[in-house]
Write a protein that holds these residues in place. Sequence first.
Motif, PDB file in Angstrom:
ATOM      1  N   LEU A  23      49.348  41.007  51.188  1.00 52.92           N
ATOM      2  CA  LEU A  23      49.202  42.152  52.166  1.00 52.92           C
ATOM      3  C   LEU A  23      50.407  43.118  51.743  1.00 52.92           C
ATOM      4  CD1 LEU A  23      49.071  40.342  55.866  1.00 52.92           C
ATOM      5  CD2 LEU A  23      47.174  41.422  54.242  1.00 52.92           C
ATOM      6  N   SER A  64      51.467  48.066  48.889  1.00 56.26           N
ATOM      7  CA  SER A  64      52.118  48.853  47.751  1.00 56.26           C
ATOM      8  C   SER A  64      50.978  49.619  46.875  1.00 56.26           C
ATOM      9  CB  SER A  64      53.100  48.166  46.903  1.00 56.26           C
ATOM     10  OG  SER A  64      52.264  47.112  46.221  1.00 56.26           O
ATOM     11  N   LEU A  91      48.522  51.067  47.901  1.00 56.07           N
ATOM     12  CA  LEU A  91      48.069  52.076  49.095  1.00 56.07           C
ATOM     13  C   LEU A  91      48.987  53.204  48.730  1.00 56.07           C
ATOM     14  CD1 LEU A  91      46.493  50.244  51.622  1.00 56.07           C
ATOM     15  CD2 LEU A  91      45.332  51.534  50.000  1.00 56.07           C
ATOM     16  N   GLY A  92      50.133  53.049  48.361  1.00 49.85           N
ATOM     17  CA  GLY A  92      51.321  53.994  48.053  1.00 49.85           C
ATOM     18  C   GLY A  92      52.488  53.759  48.946  1.00 49.85           C
ATOM     19  N   ALA A 136      47.240  47.595  37.965  1.00 44.86           N
ATOM     20  CA  ALA A 136      47.828  47.858  39.172  1.00 44.86           C
ATOM     21  C   ALA A 136      49.231  47.925  39.261  1.00 44.86           C
ATOM     22  CB  ALA A 136      47.372  46.898  40.383  1.00 44.86           C
ATOM     23  N   HIS A 153      53.527  51.522  44.063  1.00 48.38           N
ATOM     24  CA  HIS A 153      53.104  52.563  44.915  1.00 48.38           C
ATOM     25  C   HIS A 153      53.205  54.107  44.369  1.00 48.38           C
ATOM     26  CE1 HIS A 153      57.551  52.106  44.824  1.00 48.38           C
ATOM     27  NE2 HIS A 153      57.670  53.503  45.485  1.00 48.38           N
ATOM     28  N   PHE A 181      46.732  53.965  42.233  1.00 47.38           N
ATOM     29  CA  PHE A 181      45.603  53.342  41.651  1.00 47.38           C
ATOM     30  C   PHE A 181      45.136  52.363  42.963  1.00 47.38           C
ATOM     31  CE2 PHE A 181      46.894  52.705  36.942  1.00 47.38           C
ATOM     32  CZ  PHE A 181      46.855  54.063  36.955  1.00 47.38           C
ATOM     33  N   SER A 200      43.161  49.800  45.105  1.00 47.71           N
ATOM     34  CA  SER A 200      42.931  48.241  44.649  1.00 47.71           C
ATOM     35  C   SER A 200      41.977  47.626  45.790  1.00 47.71           C
ATOM     36  CB  SER A 200      44.089  47.396  44.452  1.00 47.71           C
ATOM     37  OG  SER A 200      44.810  47.977  43.269  1.00 47.71           O
ATOM     38  N   PHE A 213      40.697  43.793  46.723  1.00 44.02           N
ATOM     39  CA  PHE A 213      40.964  42.488  45.854  1.00 44.02           C
ATOM     40  C   PHE A 213      39.807  41.456  46.360  1.00 44.02           C
ATOM     41  CE2 PHE A 213      44.886  44.521  46.842  1.00 44.02           C
ATOM     42  CZ  PHE A 213      45.552  44.452  45.838  1.00 44.02           C
ATOM     43  N   ARG A 239      42.201  41.360  52.540  1.00 39.75           N
ATOM     44  CA  ARG A 239      43.564  41.746  52.556  1.00 39.75           C
ATOM     45  C   ARG A 239      43.917  42.827  53.592  1.00 39.75           C
ATOM     46  NH1 ARG A 239      46.766  41.015  46.838  1.00 39.75           N
ATOM     47  NH2 ARG A 239      45.802  39.489  46.202  1.00 39.75           N
ATOM     48  N   LEU A 240      42.981  42.852  54.749  1.00 37.98           N
ATOM     49  CA  LEU A 240      43.075  43.917  55.831  1.00 37.98           C
ATOM     50  C   LEU A 240      44.535  43.636  56.531  1.00 37.98           C
ATOM     51  CD1 LEU A 240      39.658  44.319  57.090  1.00 37.98           C
ATOM     52  CD2 LEU A 240      40.731  45.646  55.424  1.00 37.98           C
ATOM     53  N   TYR A 260      45.814  54.002  56.436  1.00 37.27           N
ATOM     54  CA  TYR A 260      47.101  53.578  56.148  1.00 37.27           C
ATOM     55  C   TYR A 260      47.687  54.255  54.869  1.00 37.27           C
ATOM     56  CZ  TYR A 260      51.126  50.422  54.756  1.00 37.27           C
ATOM     57  OH  TYR A 260      52.254  49.996  54.455  1.00 37.27           O
ATOM     58  N   GLY A 261      46.940  54.367  54.053  1.00 36.74           N
ATOM     59  CA  GLY A 261      47.561  55.026  52.426  1.00 36.74           C
ATOM     60  C   GLY A 261      47.531  56.384  52.620  1.00 36.74           C
ATOM     61  N   PHE A 321      51.071  58.165  52.548  1.00 40.02           N
ATOM     62  CA  PHE A 321      52.028  58.045  51.620  1.00 40.02           C
ATOM     63  C   PHE A 321      51.275  58.784  50.451  1.00 40.02           C
ATOM     64  CE2 PHE A 321      52.151  54.037  53.318  1.00 40.02           C
ATOM     65  CZ  PHE A 321      53.415  54.031  53.797  1.00 40.02           C
ATOM     66  N   LYS A 340      34.697  43.420  56.375  1.00 39.12           N
ATOM     67  CA  LYS A 340      35.957  43.257  55.959  1.00 39.12           C
ATOM     68  C   LYS A 340      36.126  44.135  54.451  1.00 39.12           C
ATOM     69  CE  LYS A 340      37.970  39.590  58.348  1.00 39.12           C
ATOM     70  NZ  LYS A 340      38.542  38.177  58.291  1.00 39.12           N
ATOM     71  N   ARG A 363      39.530  51.612  52.660  1.00 40.31           N
ATOM     72  CA  ARG A 363      41.086  51.912  52.714  1.00 40.31           C
ATOM     73  C   ARG A 363      41.609  52.246  51.324  1.00 40.31           C
ATOM     74  NH1 ARG A 363      44.780  46.661  54.007  1.00 40.31           N
ATOM     75  NH2 ARG A 363      44.010  46.191  51.906  1.00 40.31           N
ATOM     76  N   ALA A 364      40.820  51.856  50.090  1.00 41.08           N
ATOM     77  CA  ALA A 364      41.567  52.192  48.918  1.00 41.08           C
ATOM     78  C   ALA A 364      41.037  53.598  48.589  1.00 41.08           C
ATOM     79  CB  ALA A 364      41.004  51.209  47.865  1.00 41.08           C
ATOM     80  N   SER A 409      43.291  56.439  50.145  1.00 36.74           N
ATOM     81  CA  SER A 409      44.647  56.736  49.783  1.00 36.74           C
ATOM     82  C   SER A 409      44.623  57.590  48.621  1.00 36.74           C
ATOM     83  CB  SER A 409      45.409  55.210  49.360  1.00 36.74           C
ATOM     84  OG  SER A 409      44.550  54.903  48.135  1.00 36.74           O
TER      85      SER A 409
END
Lengths: 233, 358
Positions: free
Chosen positions: A125, A130, A132-133, B45, B74, B78, B80, B82, B86-87, B99-100, B103, B138, B145-146, B149
């Motif tokens: 997780l 990471s 995601l930035g 990555a 970070h 890029f 990712s 998986f 990995r939520l 979330y992304g 940042f 999911k 989510r990817a 970002s």
Amino acid sequence: MDWLVLSDAEWTAIRLSLRVSSVAMLVSLPFGIAVAMLLARGRFWGKSIVNGLVHLPLILPPVVTGYLLLMLFGRRGPIGSFLEETIGLVLSFRWTGAALACAIMGFPLMVRSIRLSIEAVDRKLEQAASTLGAGPIWVFLTITLPLIIPGAIAGMILSFAKAMGEFGATITFVSNIPGETQTLSAAIYTFTQVPGGDAGAMRLTIVSIVISMAALMVSEVLAGMAARRVERT
Amino acid sequence: MTLEVQTTHRLGGFSLDAAFSSDRGVTALFGKSGSGKTTLINIIAGLLSPDSGRIVLDGDIIMDSGNRSFTPPHQRRFGSVFQEARLFPHLSVRHNLTYGRWFAPANQTGQDFDRIVDLLGIEALLERAPTNLSGGEKQRIAIGRALLSSPRLLLMDEPLAALDEARKAEILPYLERLRDETDIPIVYVSHSVAEVTRLANRVVALEDGRVSASGDAATVLSLSALTSMIGRREAGCVIEANIEPDAGDDPRLTVIRAGETLFRVPKVSLPAGHAIRLHIAARDVLLAISAPQGLSALNIFEGRILEIGAEAQGAIDVRVDCGGNTIVSRVTAHSAERLALQAGMPIHVVIKSVALEQ
């Protein structure tokens, strides 16, 4: 039922105990998380020594821990004199010293609990965060920390309970001064040492049981709430 | 958008030594498990620091062991996806998706939230906790989510491998829309011929940590050298084709043109001219030296043998040129001798079934 009424001195001891335990728990929390992170994730030379030092108060006789504190943090001790000169903080024979002794005694329990929950965090997780930035500090604050909350709560309650019951190290380091360092445990001990103190000892024992049960129940509720938030399939 | 990757890495007894480049669209890293696909994508990555290597995206040096530069994951931007979604379990679907954004660089407004939510069909899930969602849901959220970002590149490591066939079928159309409707180049790791045939523009085939073939998807997937990798059951040829406007004489059929060859398949509802890929497994192709009569097969073509492969487990792959397309047929070594097959010989090809990959 007059014997159930608490005297002013007894109230003072209860208030002091709650204050000492709360301060010990809150002040040791950031250190507990930091040391638990270090032990769970760090790879460095001397890690087993650090681990041993953290656990030492658990296996040493409390009197020994108290005496070591007195030597290090007493007014003439190396750390004690430094603290007094730089920030004016006196620990020996003060309630702050009682809080320090309680924090040290509860520290291994807190670190253990938090360390276990850090080791249970899925590092995949954190990797996802990471990509995601999120930099390392943000990953810790937004992913790791929220996921270890149940473990941190358990650790805090253990530390608090240990502080409520602490006796040996406290009385050795800061003595048993009513109104300043006489905690609940020390007050009960004092009652048992004087003729006719049975009623007072009984009253404080009941108070002690009530506080411990309340702490346990609050921790169950909090941990349950936190676990529901982070539970996984 | 051009991505150049060159890297070597040693991990226990396994060594990876691979180089490839890709541009817009989907580049598939294709190979059996243990061929180094995941290691390679983790290196891209930034989750794994290789022994040596160089990664450049559009002239921006992401990492170069030569001058010890290494951009941490970070800062690479890029995105990712998986194998497992990995939520973040403590955040709602909406907060997972956004979330992304916290940042992403301020000037990068990135992909429009509503558009991505719509593209992936996850509108109804936004306020839910990730815990109780199905695997397919999911994975769609993980893809969203990817994307949100605002990535410069999308890395997907077997995103469908943990899902059953029904869930795969649910997600594949979204991946196709992603490929066709966004400009983000995608590196897609997979061991599935069907997925790669359907999605990839280019294929980089990995075998034991080495690149064994790379290039245009249809070409690479038809190479006889890949047969051992693809698995004997699925091996065959991939042909680029288009839906023919003239449906022919039977409305229950669709005609598909690949060069001069016209394939007839059961009716598909796609517009004329739509590009499509045909996957013809070698085991579904028969050979006949004279024009066969009275067969139920719809697709029978005349061709010329290009090449006769080496015998493997009593079978031989014969490559036949039919109007500019190469079709592979698997016959037993016995039949090949009985029919006296030779390169250059005219032959009839009987195709039992054609798989369409849109």
